[in-house]
Design a protein around this motif. Structure first.
Motif, PDB file in Angstrom:
ATOM      1  N   PHE A   4      -2.236 -16.418 -16.529  1.00  0.00           N
ATOM      2  CA  PHE A   4      -3.397 -15.508 -16.018  1.00  0.00           C
ATOM      3  C   PHE A   4      -4.608 -15.550 -17.030  1.00  0.00           C
ATOM      4  O   PHE A   4      -5.706 -14.819 -16.983  1.00  0.00           O
ATOM      5  N   VAL A   7      -7.816 -16.127 -15.344  1.00  0.00           N
ATOM      6  CA  VAL A   7      -7.837 -14.873 -14.411  1.00  0.00           C
ATOM      7  C   VAL A   7      -8.858 -13.895 -14.959  1.00  0.00           C
ATOM      8  O   VAL A   7      -9.842 -13.115 -14.506  1.00  0.00           O
ATOM      9  N   VAL A  15      -4.618  -7.731 -12.818  1.00  0.00           N
ATOM     10  CA  VAL A  15      -3.706  -8.414 -11.672  1.00  0.00           C
ATOM     11  C   VAL A  15      -2.568  -7.300 -11.801  1.00  0.00           C
ATOM     12  O   VAL A  15      -2.084  -6.805 -12.730  1.00  0.00           O
ATOM     13  N   SER A  29       1.785 -14.333  -5.049  1.00  0.00           N
ATOM     14  CA  SER A  29       0.707 -13.609  -5.003  1.00  0.00           C
ATOM     15  C   SER A  29       0.981 -12.311  -5.548  1.00  0.00           C
ATOM     16  O   SER A  29       2.159 -11.998  -5.945  1.00  0.00           O
ATOM     17  N   TYR A  30       0.044 -11.577  -6.140  1.00  0.00           N
ATOM     18  CA  TYR A  30       0.228 -10.428  -6.984  1.00  0.00           C
ATOM     19  C   TYR A  30      -0.673  -9.231  -6.173  1.00  0.00           C
ATOM     20  O   TYR A  30      -1.887  -9.452  -5.792  1.00  0.00           O
ATOM     21  N   ASN A  32      -2.469  -5.446  -6.613  1.00  0.00           N
ATOM     22  CA  ASN A  32      -2.879  -4.205  -7.479  1.00  0.00           C
ATOM     23  C   ASN A  32      -3.484  -2.845  -6.418  1.00  0.00           C
ATOM     24  O   ASN A  32      -4.578  -3.327  -6.159  1.00  0.00           O
ATOM     25  N   THR A  48      -4.278 -11.143  -5.921  1.00  0.00           N
ATOM     26  CA  THR A  48      -4.423 -12.567  -6.789  1.00  0.00           C
ATOM     27  C   THR A  48      -3.391 -13.587  -6.281  1.00  0.00           C
ATOM     28  O   THR A  48      -2.353 -13.343  -5.889  1.00  0.00           O
ATOM     29  N   TRP A 109      -6.771 -20.712  -8.805  1.00  0.00           N
ATOM     30  CA  TRP A 109      -6.421 -19.319  -8.605  1.00  0.00           C
ATOM     31  C   TRP A 109      -7.498 -18.587  -7.793  1.00  0.00           C
ATOM     32  O   TRP A 109      -8.694 -19.010  -7.667  1.00  0.00           O
ATOM     33  N   GLU A 111      -8.866 -14.566  -6.018  1.00  0.00           N
ATOM     34  CA  GLU A 111      -8.844 -13.125  -6.302  1.00  0.00           C
ATOM     35  C   GLU A 111      -9.686 -12.522  -5.139  1.00  0.00           C
ATOM     36  O   GLU A 111     -10.888 -12.926  -5.205  1.00  0.00           O
TER      37      GLU A 111
END
Length: 134
Positions: A4, A7, A15, A29-30, A32, A48, A109, A111
């Motif tokens: 990342f 990112v 993230v 995927s992530y 937060n 993300t 990536w 976001e």
């Protein structure tokens, strides 16, 4: 260098951890969570996507979803319409009852901040054949 590293440049929120809704995604995927309050029906989260990651087709019932693209490059598509490119600064409003999907491009990536009200109905995956044709 972490996966990342790229990112981090320009990202507003960190993230998160692995997305608890991962069963409705192809790829990693992530999430937060930024606002999680039981007394309101709006969730706000930083999502993300690793390259090629996308969520299943889905519909928001009794609500909506606003996507604020904040980094990388992604896709957004409503059923029956062509897919559109998303980059930082783009804003998408998905109205109640509209079938759609969103995710990262093949080589980037992606976001976004998701502001979501109502209940999501998760549907079929966006197949590799469909995605690769973009």
């Amino acid at each position: 260098m972490t996966k990342f590293e790229e990112v981090k440049d320009g990202v507003i929120f960190p993230v998160g951890g692995p997305n608890p809704f991962g069963q409705y995604f192809i790829g990693q995927s992530y999430l937060n969570p930024l606002v999680v309050e039981q007394d309101i029906n709006v969730g706000v989260g930083n999502v993300t996507f690793e390259p090629r990651t996308r969520n299943n087709w889905h519909i928001h019932h009794s609500g909506y979803q606003i996507l604020l693209a904040t980094g990388g490059e992604g896709w957004y598509q409503e059923e029956g319409k062509p897919a559109q490119t998303l980059k930082a600064g783009d804003v998408i409003l998905t109205r109640d009852g509209v079938k759609h999907w969103h995710g990262a491009k093949k080589d980037s990536w992606f976001e976004h901040i998701a502001i979501t009200a109502g209940q999501a109905e998760w549907l079929e995956p966006v197949t590799d054949e469909w995605y690769d044709a973009l």
